[in-house]
Design a protein around this motif. Structure first.
Motif, PDB file in Angstrom:
ATOM      1  N   GLU A  28      -9.466   8.073   4.110  1.00 49.06           N
ATOM      2  CA  GLU A  28      -8.956   8.548   2.828  1.00 49.06           C
ATOM      3  C   GLU A  28      -7.788   7.680   2.392  1.00 49.06           C
ATOM      4  N   GLY A  29      -7.708   7.427   1.122  1.00 51.77           N
ATOM      5  CA  GLY A  29      -6.577   6.696   0.574  1.00 51.77           C
ATOM      6  C   GLY A  29      -5.527   7.661   0.068  1.00 51.77           C
ATOM      7  N   PHE A  30      -4.382   7.134  -0.270  1.00 53.06           N
ATOM      8  CA  PHE A  30      -3.289   7.946  -0.797  1.00 53.06           C
ATOM      9  C   PHE A  30      -2.962   7.457  -2.196  1.00 53.06           C
ATOM     10  N   THR A  31      -2.620   8.387  -3.059  1.00 49.70           N
ATOM     11  CA  THR A  31      -2.262   8.055  -4.425  1.00 49.70           C
ATOM     12  C   THR A  31      -0.900   8.656  -4.738  1.00 49.70           C
ATOM     13  N   ALA A  32      -0.033   7.851  -5.253  1.00 54.82           N
ATOM     14  CA  ALA A  32       1.292   8.352  -5.652  1.00 54.82           C
ATOM     15  C   ALA A  32       1.117   9.212  -6.895  1.00 54.82           C
ATOM     16  N   THR A  33       1.821  10.314  -6.932  1.00 52.56           N
ATOM     17  CA  THR A  33       1.779  11.188  -8.097  1.00 52.56           C
ATOM     18  C   THR A  33       3.192  11.446  -8.576  1.00 52.56           C
TER      19      THR A  33
ATOM     20  N   THR B 122       0.950   0.585   8.181  1.00 52.95           N
ATOM     21  CA  THR B 122       0.137   1.128   7.090  1.00 52.95           C
ATOM     22  C   THR B 122      -1.314   0.678   7.246  1.00 52.95           C
TER      23      THR B 122
ATOM     24  N   MET C 224       0.842  -1.183   0.000  1.00 48.68           N
ATOM     25  CA  MET C 224       0.000   0.000   0.000  1.00 48.68           C
ATOM     26  C   MET C 224       0.886   1.245   0.000  1.00 48.68           C
ATOM     27  N   TYR C 225       0.532   2.196  -0.841  1.00 44.06           N
ATOM     28  CA  TYR C 225       1.268   3.447  -0.893  1.00 44.06           C
ATOM     29  C   TYR C 225       0.859   4.333   0.277  1.00 44.06           C
TER      30      TYR C 225
ATOM     31  N   ASP D 179      -3.344  -0.802   5.495  1.00 44.04           N
ATOM     32  CA  ASP D 179      -3.762  -2.093   4.944  1.00 44.04           C
ATOM     33  C   ASP D 179      -3.471  -3.248   5.904  1.00 44.04           C
TER      34      ASP D 179
ATOM     35  N   PRO E 211       2.200   8.315   1.879  1.00 43.55           N
ATOM     36  CA  PRO E 211       3.039   9.449   1.490  1.00 43.55           C
ATOM     37  C   PRO E 211       4.354   9.471   2.269  1.00 43.55           C
TER      38      PRO E 211
END
Length: 124
Positions: free
Chosen positions: A114-119, A13, A1-2, A15, A4
């Motif tokens: 809230e989830g996190f998304t790699a950018t 994490t 799981m990503y 997950d 930040p």
């Protein structure tokens, strides 16, 4: 799981089952020890995260005010090298507190679900 970059290494994490237990332990380390006496904060980690965020942001403001006034307030009471050493403490604590606030914010977001998304970031 990503997660930040500001995610604290002491917190599992989201997950991982029961990750909130590690979040509570870490958050309790970020606030005054008296907060440990309130069972409601252990049962409701989101409330603890909110309180921790307020506490650390207030500490940041206090450190900034202390830094601004330290030289004048301490002059005549401490030798110049001690005044400079106190200013150095503020210079080190400020960034540490700002990083702590960012980490608390990340944990709080996860506690809200809230989830996190790699950018990908573009280089300038």
């Amino acid at each position: 799981m990503y997660v930040p970059p500001e995610w604290p290494s002491e917190v599992r994490t989201p997950d991982i089952p029961d990750w909130e237990t590690s979040a509570v332990a870490w958050l309790l380390d970020a606030v005054p020890p008296d907060y440990r006496a309130y069972e409601v904060l252990r049962r409701h980690p989101y409330a603890l995260a909110r309180m921790a965020g307020h506490h650390v942001r207030a500490s940041i403001e206090a450190a900034r005010a202390g830094y601004r006034g330290a030289a004048v307030e301490l002059k005549g009471h401490l030798p110049p090298h001690a005044v400079e050493a106190v200013l150095e403490v503020y210079r080190r604590e400020g960034p540490r507190l700002v990083q702590l606030a960012r980490s608390i914010e990340a944990v709080e977001r996860a506690l809200r679900g809230e989830g996190f998304t790699a950018t990908l970031r573009r280089r300038p």
